[in-house]
Write a protein that holds these residues in place. Sequence first.
Motif, PDB file in Angstrom:
ATOM      1  N   TYR A  33      49.605  23.116  42.407  1.00  0.00           N
ATOM      2  CA  TYR A  33      50.396  24.128  41.715  1.00  0.00           C
ATOM      3  C   TYR A  33      51.199  24.990  42.686  1.00  0.00           C
ATOM      4  N   THR A  34      50.649  25.261  43.856  1.00  0.00           N
ATOM      5  CA  THR A  34      51.326  26.141  44.809  1.00  0.00           C
ATOM      6  C   THR A  34      52.317  25.401  45.697  1.00  0.00           C
ATOM      7  N   GLY A  35      52.081  24.117  45.927  1.00  0.00           N
ATOM      8  CA  GLY A  35      52.983  23.330  46.753  1.00  0.00           C
ATOM      9  C   GLY A  35      53.057  23.861  48.173  1.00  0.00           C
ATOM     10  N   SER A  36      54.277  24.019  48.675  1.00  0.00           N
ATOM     11  CA  SER A  36      54.483  24.489  50.046  1.00  0.00           C
ATOM     12  C   SER A  36      54.570  26.014  50.127  1.00  0.00           C
ATOM     13  N   HIS A  37      54.296  26.686  49.025  1.00  0.00           N
ATOM     14  CA  HIS A  37      54.432  28.145  48.990  1.00  0.00           C
ATOM     15  C   HIS A  37      53.065  28.846  48.983  1.00  0.00           C
ATOM     16  N   ALA A  38      52.048  28.187  49.536  1.00  0.00           N
ATOM     17  CA  ALA A  38      50.707  28.773  49.538  1.00  0.00           C
ATOM     18  C   ALA A  38      50.681  30.100  50.284  1.00  0.00           C
ATOM     19  N   ASP A  39      51.361  30.164  51.433  1.00  0.00           N
ATOM     20  CA  ASP A  39      51.374  31.403  52.210  1.00  0.00           C
ATOM     21  C   ASP A  39      52.084  32.527  51.472  1.00  0.00           C
ATOM     22  N   LEU A  40      53.149  32.187  50.779  1.00  0.00           N
ATOM     23  CA  LEU A  40      53.890  33.210  50.040  1.00  0.00           C
ATOM     24  C   LEU A  40      53.069  33.744  48.874  1.00  0.00           C
ATOM     25  N   TRP A  41      52.360  32.869  48.187  1.00  0.00           N
ATOM     26  CA  TRP A  41      51.482  33.313  47.102  1.00  0.00           C
ATOM     27  C   TRP A  41      50.386  34.227  47.642  1.00  0.00           C
ATOM     28  N   ALA A  42      49.763  33.821  48.743  1.00  0.00           N
ATOM     29  CA  ALA A  42      48.705  34.646  49.337  1.00  0.00           C
ATOM     30  C   ALA A  42      49.243  35.996  49.776  1.00  0.00           C
ATOM     31  N   THR A  43      50.449  36.005  50.324  1.00  0.00           N
ATOM     32  CA  THR A  43      51.062  37.260  50.771  1.00  0.00           C
ATOM     33  C   THR A  43      51.358  38.182  49.604  1.00  0.00           C
ATOM     34  N   ALA A  44      51.975  37.627  48.567  1.00  0.00           N
ATOM     35  CA  ALA A  44      52.342  38.449  47.414  1.00  0.00           C
ATOM     36  C   ALA A  44      51.113  39.070  46.764  1.00  0.00           C
ATOM     37  N   ILE A  45      50.056  38.278  46.597  1.00  0.00           N
ATOM     38  CA  ILE A  45      48.830  38.787  45.959  1.00  0.00           C
ATOM     39  C   ILE A  45      48.177  39.855  46.832  1.00  0.00           C
ATOM     40  N   SER A  46      48.107  39.616  48.139  1.00  0.00           N
ATOM     41  CA  SER A  46      47.437  40.565  49.037  1.00  0.00           C
ATOM     42  C   SER A  46      48.181  41.888  49.115  1.00  0.00           C
ATOM     43  N   VAL A  47      49.509  41.837  49.216  1.00  0.00           N
ATOM     44  CA  VAL A  47      50.290  43.077  49.287  1.00  0.00           C
ATOM     45  C   VAL A  47      50.173  43.851  47.977  1.00  0.00           C
ATOM     46  N   LEU A  48      50.237  43.128  46.863  1.00  0.00           N
ATOM     47  CA  LEU A  48      50.083  43.793  45.572  1.00  0.00           C
ATOM     48  C   LEU A  48      48.710  44.439  45.460  1.00  0.00           C
ATOM     49  N   TRP A  49      47.704  43.758  45.973  1.00  0.00           N
ATOM     50  CA  TRP A  49      46.345  44.316  45.917  1.00  0.00           C
ATOM     51  C   TRP A  49      46.229  45.575  46.773  1.00  0.00           C
ATOM     52  N   VAL A  50      46.879  45.603  47.929  1.00  0.00           N
ATOM     53  CA  VAL A  50      46.789  46.748  48.838  1.00  0.00           C
ATOM     54  C   VAL A  50      47.342  48.016  48.193  1.00  0.00           C
ATOM     55  N   VAL A  51      48.455  47.898  47.479  1.00  0.00           N
ATOM     56  CA  VAL A  51      49.126  49.087  46.947  1.00  0.00           C
ATOM     57  C   VAL A  51      48.814  49.335  45.478  1.00  0.00           C
ATOM     58  N   HIS A  52      47.977  48.509  44.872  1.00  0.00           N
ATOM     59  CA  HIS A  52      47.721  48.660  43.433  1.00  0.00           C
ATOM     60  C   HIS A  52      46.939  49.941  43.154  1.00  0.00           C
ATOM     61  N   PRO A  53      47.327  50.693  42.152  1.00  0.00           N
ATOM     62  CA  PRO A  53      46.634  51.961  41.836  1.00  0.00           C
ATOM     63  C   PRO A  53      45.169  51.799  41.476  1.00  0.00           C
ATOM     64  N   LEU A  54      44.757  50.620  41.042  1.00  0.00           N
ATOM     65  CA  LEU A  54      43.353  50.438  40.676  1.00  0.00           C
ATOM     66  C   LEU A  54      42.414  50.645  41.864  1.00  0.00           C
ATOM     67  N   ASN A  55      42.929  50.493  43.082  1.00  0.00           N
ATOM     68  CA  ASN A  55      42.101  50.669  44.270  1.00  0.00           C
ATOM     69  C   ASN A  55      42.071  52.108  44.772  1.00  0.00           C
TER      70      ASN A  55
END
Length: 300
Positions: A172-194
Amino acid sequence: ALFLLGFGGLFGAGGMLLSLLAGSNVLLTGGMLKMLLFGGMSLLLSLAGYAAYLNSFQGKLFFDDLSSVIGNPNLQVFSNPRTRWTWDGWVNAFGAQIDTPFAGRPIVSFTFALNHWWAFKAHPAHIPEFYGVLPPHYWYYHFVNYCFHIAVAIVLWHFLRRTMRAPNVAHYTGSHADLWATAISVLWVVHPLNTETVVYITQRTEQVLSLFLLLTMYFSSRSIDARAAWARWAWYIGAVVACALGMASKENMVGVPLLVALTIVVASATVALVVAVRLTASFNAAAVAPARLAAVSLML
């Protein structure tokens, strides 16, 4: 607006770097480029988290902080020269009073004892025989919580990066595995739930738990596909140690062995179920010693 503009530019630069590195499998195998990728992602996550929580470093302590931090005599053992290098002092550093948020969580208690030692050394009280917490020390507690938050984000990125490349997920991720991991991690860092776990000092228990949880899962994944026998055992032992430390941090860690087993089975079609069962059995065995340590600290 300035934050969003700066964050967008930072994220865009990080995404461009990852795109260039991810475009060639040969480049990604180089040790130097792996270090560059790790350093770039660490800087990206650190700056994003710093921008999100900068105004919280001057915050006060409240609610459970009053009893678990300000009114906790166990934090003072390293600040007091008479107890710093004594056996009882170190035992108290891992212990906590009954019915407090740190009771039965020796690893978390130890981080606060070290945290207060640093804060008190930077800002001495200049009050005879007083080694407690003062308002100038609050910044140091907030900063350490921020550091734990970034550490969790970095380990999360590494774990997601491997998960996105697993056989059942790479389709499902293809060659964009790093980009998916980056997007999720950055979103997690700044998410108000934390916000609560970062700003509310006592909630460091959740951060320490999350760190060891993700380390356990990451080390487990590395132990499975490691080629050399010594590397496989090194990652395997690291996973068991991380699980044990997590068990000594908060009770929620008890469900991690099953979570590791399910992740292995679901993410990788090439891994046999017996491997997951063997890892789970080792993690459960590793939980016995921390459980006993937690019981002793609770009685103390």
